[in-house]
Scaffold this motif. Structure first.
Motif: not given
Ligand code: B12
Length: 151
Positions: A130-132, A136-137, A141-142
């Motif tokens: 979940d955290d990784l 990465s998402s 989106f950055e």
């Protein structure tokens, strides 16, 4: 590419069984594991994480001195320019402490998640996925957000 995690027992702690089980479970789940073994210094965690470009650091501690051993750990991680997920687990307090209190202590030290000694490795693996994925998402989106902010 498989996500990479560094795993070790911090400080002077020599309890090896827990991280051996974690290492096998993580590998079976498709993670690359850089196993640092027992009695691992803060510097060794940071150096190995940088050298292997790891995505997460998993710290284990059983002998009751985790709070002292982890003082300044996240400052070192930050100073090395590492942007990683950090977990700690095991028998983190001396005696039968209230785990909510223990969690608060280690979150205040900078850990993203804190696990007790009853944790099934699959629970930590699900949390890591979940955290990784979230991280990465967010990275994906950055540029959008930066473009939006720049008008
Ligand atoms: C075996 C053992 C030893 C062996 C270790 C042999 C070895 N090389 O591994 C020996 C005899 C050497 C030993 C020594 C000591 N021990 Co010892 N030991 C144990 C014992 C009985 C079992 C530990 C174990 O292997 N468990 C089995 C594994 C599978 O479980 P685990 O380690 O908990 O790991 C799991 C979870 O915790 C979790 N987990 C662990 N780390 C992480 C990290 C992350 C990120 C995540 C997600 C999950 C996670 O997942 C693991 C897998 O399921 C425990 C008591 C107990 N029942 O836990 C005491 C215990 C840990 N020991 C204890 C103590 C005090 C010591 C000594 C300080 C004693 C002394 N005065 O000398 C020394 C410390 C020596 C040192 N430098 O480390 C205490 C710690 C007390 C505390 N925290 O308040 C315990 C709890 C015993 C007690 N009830 O008092 N010990």
């Amino acid at each position: 590419m498989a996500p990479t995690v560094t795993l070790g027992v911090i400080g002077s702690d020599a309890h090896v069984v827990g991280i051996t089980i974690l290492e096998h479970a993580l590998e079976a789940a498709g993670f690359d594991v850089v196993s640092l073994g027992v009695q691992t210094s803060q510097a060794a965690f940071v150096d190995a994480t940088a050298a292997h470009d790891a995505d997460a650091i998993l710290v284990s501690s059983l002998y009751g001195h985790a709070e002292q051993d982890c003082q300044g750990f996240h400052e070192r991680v930050e100073a090395a320019g590492l942007d990683v997920v950090t977990y700690i687990g095991g028998n983190l307090a001396v005696g039968q402490d209230d785990f909510d209190e223990t969690r608060t202590t280690f979150e205040a030290l900078g850990f993203d998640r804190v696990f007790d000694s009853q944790t099934d490795p699959e629970e930590a693996i699900a949390a890591l996925r979940d955290d990784l994925e979230l991280r990465s998402s967010e990275a994906e989106f950055e540029p959008e957000r930066v473009r939006a902010a720049n008008g």
